[in-house]
Design an enzyme around this catalytic site. Sequence first.
Site, mmCIF file in Angstrom:
data_model
loop_
_atom_site.group_PDB
_atom_site.id
_atom_site.type_symbol
_atom_site.label_atom_id
_atom_site.label_comp_id
_atom_site.label_asym_id
_atom_site.label_seq_id
_atom_site.Cartn_x
_atom_site.Cartn_y
_atom_site.Cartn_z
ATOM 1 N N PHE A 203 67.995 163.058 -10.341
ATOM 2 C CA PHE A 203 67.287 161.778 -10.220
ATOM 3 C C PHE A 203 66.115 161.924 -9.251
ATOM 4 C CE2 PHE A 203 66.557 158.010 -7.680
ATOM 5 C CZ PHE A 203 66.478 156.987 -8.604
ATOM 6 N N ASP B 290 66.169 141.717 8.272
ATOM 7 C CA ASP B 290 66.681 142.973 7.731
ATOM 8 C C ASP B 290 67.438 142.647 6.436
ATOM 9 O OD1 ASP B 290 67.497 145.686 7.617
ATOM 10 O OD2 ASP B 290 69.408 145.145 8.538
ATOM 11 N N LYS C 27 58.737 147.693 11.811
ATOM 12 C CA LYS C 27 59.238 146.323 11.796
ATOM 13 C C LYS C 27 58.649 145.539 12.964
ATOM 14 C CE LYS C 27 63.731 147.174 9.550
ATOM 15 N NZ LYS C 27 65.190 146.983 9.643
ATOM 16 N N ASN D 92 68.546 149.590 14.373
ATOM 17 C CA ASN D 92 67.200 149.724 13.828
ATOM 18 C C ASN D 92 66.437 148.409 13.832
ATOM 19 O OD1 ASN D 92 69.137 148.929 11.804
ATOM 20 N ND2 ASN D 92 67.508 149.129 10.302
ATOM 21 N N THR E 265 70.199 145.062 4.737
ATOM 22 C CA THR E 265 71.566 145.555 4.734
ATOM 23 C C THR E 265 72.336 145.002 5.930
ATOM 24 O OG1 THR E 265 70.796 147.585 3.699
ATOM 25 C CG2 THR E 265 73.006 147.605 4.637
ATOM 26 N N GLU F 246 76.622 154.529 -6.991
ATOM 27 C CA GLU F 246 77.377 155.596 -7.635
ATOM 28 C C GLU F 246 78.874 155.378 -7.486
ATOM 29 O OE1 GLU F 246 75.398 159.561 -8.381
ATOM 30 O OE2 GLU F 246 76.007 157.914 -9.667
#
Length: 1210
Positions: free
Chosen positions: A529, A386, A775, A798, A388, A488
Site C-alpha cells: 500500500f 485534536d 499546531k 502532542n 484521536t 487492519e
Amino acid sequence: MTGENADEEEKRRVRANDRDYNEKFQYATNYITTSKYNILTFLPINLFEQFRVAANAYFLFLFLLQVSSLSWFTTIVPLGMVLSITAVKDASDDYFRHQSDNQVNNRKSQVLINGSLKNEKWMNVRVGDIIKLENNQFVAADLLLLSSSEPHGLCYIETAELDGETNMKVRQSVSVTSELGDPNNLAAFDGKVVCEPPNNKLDLFDGTMYWRAMKCTLTNRNMLLRGCVLRNTESCFGLVIFAGPDTKLMQNSGPTKFKRASIDILMNTLVLWIFGLLVCMCMFLAIGNAVWEQVVGSRFQNYLSWEPPVDSVVFSAFFAFWSYVIILNTLVPISLYVSVEVIRLAHSFFINWDQQMFCSQCNTAAKARTTTLSEELGQVEYIFSDKTGTLTQNIMTFNKCSIKGNSYGKSTNVIGSLGPKPKRLDFTPFNPLADPDFCFYDDTLLESVKVGDSDTQEFFRLLSLCHTVMSEEKSEGNLVYKAQSPDESALVTAARNFGFVFRSRTPGTITTTEMGRPVTYTLLAILDFNNIRKRMSVVVRNPEGRIRLYCKGADTVLFERLHPCNQELIRVTSDHLHEYATEGLRTLTLAYRDLSEEEWETWSENHDCAEKEDLLSVVYEQIEQNMMLLGATAIEDKLQEGVRETIALLSLANIKTWVLTGDKQETAVNIGYSCKMLKDDMTEIFIISGHSVQSVKQELRRARERMIELSQTGGKDLQPPATSDLMDNISGEFALVVNGHSLAHALEADMEEEFVTTACACKAVICCRVTPLQKAQVVELIKKYKTAITLAIGDGANDVSMIKTAHIGVGISGQEGIQAVLASDYSFSQFRFLQRLLLVHGRWSYIRMCRFLYYFFYKNFAFTMVHFWFAFLCGFSAQTVYDQFFITLFNIVYTSLPVLAMGVFDQDISDQKSLQFPKLYEPGQLNLLFNKKEFLICVAHGFYTSMVLFFVSYATMSSATQSSGQPLADYQTFAVTTATALVIVVSVQVALDTAYWTIINHIFVWGSLGFYFIIMFGLDSQRLFAVSPNYFHFVGSAQSTLLQPVVWSTLALATTICIVPVLALRFLKSDLKPQLSDTVRYAQLILQKKRRPAGSSSVASTWSKACSTWEDRLQPKGGSRRSGYAFSHQEGFGELITSGKNMASFAPKHSSSWVDTLLRKKRGHGSNGALGECTPAVSHRSPGTGSLQDSPIREERAKQGGLQQKLPEL
C-alpha cells in the site's frame, strides 16, 4: 549544550559509552522542567508579573501617597489581599507542574554503566549512554536504535504522545549493530555519531555513524523519540543522541505562558483612562484652588493663615492637587479587583460542581484549573481540536458490508431512530475462536456464512488473507493481532468472527482456519500500500494450486480496474458506499482476480526486474486489472459520545472548529464527515496539497477566487477578488483541508496572511499530518491576525504546545496520559462537555462579569464625583462630602455584597435555553456587553447620578428648615442626606440590573441597605463619640437628619430622578430594539402563561422551528456522492513480511477442527429491486481548484434554488 544554545550547534558529535568525551560539548542533561518558578524566583517574578497590571501599580502609587495619612490601610489591605490571592493561585498551579516534572524526571531506566545494567533516574541519563528498553516502556530520550530482541533489529513503537496516532510504527537498527544484543558486546561499543543539531522536525533525522572503519547513514527509521512507547517488542537497546530539552518532544513543547483575560486587558486600558481623567480633574481643581486662594482666600490670611509649609498660592495648589488625588482615587477602588477574583473563584467552583459535566464511566468531574479565564469562555470564536482521543475513541468497529450487491449490518446510533435496538450477535456457539469483544447486529450475514454462500465466504477469506497483520497465539485459541493500523485489525477481527481466522504467517505462507478447517496458503507476493496507489493486494496459491489475487482499496481507484462485466454490481455497490459514507463510515472496496500459471510466471519475472518504486508501480498496475468486484466494507471510527451534536451546536453559535491532527488526509476528512464538520451539502471543499510555496499560494488564491465567484449574486462583478473586505462577507459554507507539507509553507512569514484570509472564510478547517509545533503555530497565527478568542482542546502530550498557546486550553483526560490535562486551564473527560462549558458557564460568566463591571464603575463614579461638585462650594479646599467612615465602608460593606451576588448568581435565561438558542452566545464574541463604548456610557450614567444626588440635595437643603423653624442647611445634614440617597439609588439600580433573584440576592441587596442604617446610627451614637471624639464627628446627625420629612422627600425625589430615565430607556430599548435574550425570555413567558397549539404564537413557533432545525442538521443528509475511503495504513510492511525480517522465532500452534456439522440450507437474498440509473461515487475536482466539488450537488441546488434550512435568527 542547553536547549537555548541549540541554534548555535551546527553538528552534534556523540561517542557511545564515553561520558568524558560528550561532556566537553556541554550537552543538555535529561532533566526537564515545565514550571515557571522555583523557591528563589517565585516572589520577584510573580510580583513583577502582577505589577505589570496597571491597576496594581496604580494602587501601590496611591498607597505611597497615603502612607502618612490615617486611611492608608484602606488601600494596602485590599491590595495585599489581591496580590496574595493571585500569588497563592499561581503557586498552586506551578506546584502541580513541579509534581508532574518530578514524576517524569524520577522514572527509572536501565542504563549500561561500566559493562552492567543499572537502574537510573531519567534525569541522570546523559548523551552517549546506552539504555535498555522493555516492552510497554516509555522512551526516556531520543535514541539511536542499536539492537532489538526481534529479528533483523526491528522494533515496534506507538507515537501517540508525539503525533496522536496510536497505530504501530516500525523502527530498525543499523545492520552493523543489530547483533549487539548482549550487554557485554554493547559495553565495548565505541561508535561515533555525527548528526544534525536539536530541532523540532519529528519525521526527519540526518546523521552518520562511524565504527570499525565503517560508515552508516542514519535516518528517522533508526530513531526512537522521547514520548514513544515500545510495543510488541521484548526489549531493545538505544544510544542517547538528544536528552531533556533537546529532544524533539520538548522542542515541540512551547513555554508556559502567562494568560490574561481580554477583560483584564480592557480594564488595564480603562484604569489608564481613569487615571488620566483623575489627573485632569485634580489639575483643574488645583487651578481652582489657586484662583480661589488668590481672589478670595487672601482676605482671610489675617485670621485663617496657611499652615506650614504652605506659604504661597502655588504651594496651596500643589497640596490641593495631591489631596484630591487621594480623595478621588475611589473612581477605581481596590475592592473592584478583590470582587473580580471572588466572582471568578465562584464561577470556577460552579464548573467543578456541575453534575452534567461529570462522567460516571471514568468517575471524572470537570475541573477549572485556573480562575482567571472564566469570562473568556463566553467569547470563543475558534476551537482548535485534536482528533484521536478528543473527537474519536480510536476504536474501529466493523459495522456494515456489501457483498455482491447485498448490504448487511444495522446501525445502532442513528439520531432520532425509533424502535427497539438491534440485538448483538453471539458468535461463541458458532465459533470458539471468535473475539468476545466483537459486535455485529445483522444475523442474516452470519446465516449466509453458515449455509456456505460462496460469495460471502470468499469475502471473509479475502479479509483474512489480504493484510499485513502479525498474529501471536499466547495460548490455545488466544489470538492477539499486531496490526499496523486499527483498520487492519478491525477487518481481520471481523473475518475471524465469521469463521475465517487468520492464525499465523511466514515469509512465504499464510495459515488460516476456515470454518473450523486449517488451511495454509502460499504467499506469492504482496503489492504494498501507499498513498498514491490507495490499495494493497496479495497473490496467494491455495492448497488446490489455484492462484488468486486479492485486492482492497479506495472505490475511486478500484472501480477503474474492474472487468467490464461488473457494471451493474458497481452501480449497486456505489449506492451502498454512498449510504455508508453519508453515515460517516470508513469504506474499502474488495475485489479479486484469478491468475493462470503462465500469467503469474510472466508477471513475477517483471516484478523481479523492477527495483525502483516507480517501476514497481507500473508492474503492480499490470496485474491489478480486470478484477471481479466482491463487495465493500464499512468501518466506524467511533466518535466520542455527543461529538456530532456538540460541533453542530457550536457551529450555530458562530464558533468555527478547526481540526489539527497528525493523521493522514483520508482519515481526517472521513472523521470530518463523521462528526458533521464536513457535509455533502457544503458549497465547496478545498484541498491544499502543494509541495512548494508558489503552488500553495496559487491554490489558496484560487480557493478565494472560487469563494467570491460562488458568493456573487445576480452576476454582479465584484472588485479585486482577494481583498479582505470581500472575504469577510463571503456567503456560503466552505471547508478547507490542508496537508502537512502544504501547511509548512503556509506558515511561512510571507504566506501567513494568504492562509489566514482563506481559512477564516471557511466554516471548517482540517489540517493533516501536523506536528505539535505546527499546531501551536496555527493557533498563534489566528491570535496574531484576528481579534478573536481561541480555544485549544486535546488529550495527549502532542497537544500541550497548542493548549499553552491558545487563550484557553482544555485537556481531555483520555488514554494518552495526563500531560494535556496538566497544561490545561480546564479539563474534563468528554468532548461533548465543551458545549456546556462554553454556551452555559462561559456565557453566564461573561454576562455576569460585564454587568458587574458596568455597575461597579457606575456606582463609584456616582459616589466619587459628588466630591468634584462639592469642590466648587468649599473653595477647592479638598474637603470631603461624606464622613470618613462612610468613605471607607461604602465599597467594602454597603455596596459590595449586592454587586457580588449579581456577579456570582445572575443569569438572564436558564441553562436549557442557552443550549437551545446557541445564537445567544454571539454578543460575547462581538464583545457587546462591556467595551470602551459601554464604559463611557456607564461613566456618563455615574456623572448624571452624582449631579442629581448633589444638586437635588443641595437645592432642597439650602432653603429647608427643621420642624422647629431652624435652618436645615448644615454640612453634616447635607452629608448624611447625600450619602443616604446614594446608597438607596445604587441599591435600587442593582435590583433593576439583577435578572435572576435568589434568596442570597434578596438578603444581600435589602440586607446591605438595612445594614447601612444600622451602622450609620451606631457610628453617630453618643457612646462612640465619648470613646473617641476625634474620629466620630457626626454625633447625633443621623437621627436628627432622618427625622425631618423634607429629607425623606429629598431622598424620594433624587431616587426618582435617577431611576425613572433608566427605566424609560430600558423599556424603549426592549420594545423598539429587543435583544435575542429578551425575545427568548418573552417566549418563555408566553409558553408558561398560554399553552397554545403549535403555530398559534409566532415566537413559540419560531422557537419550535429553531429546535427542529437544529435536530435536522444532525441527521445524515443525501447529496453528492462521495467516497468514504479512509485507511490509516502506511507503506513498507509488505516488504518486511515477504523478507521475513519481522517474523517471530516461535512456531505457531493450531487448534483442531471445531465445527462438526453446518446447516447446508441456502438462504437466498433477493435483489435490491428496481434501482434508478446512477453513476459510480467518484469525487472530482473543479477545474483550476483543489476542491472536492461534486457536480450532483450543483444540479440539486439548481433544482431547489440553493435553499438551505438554517436556524432562524429570532
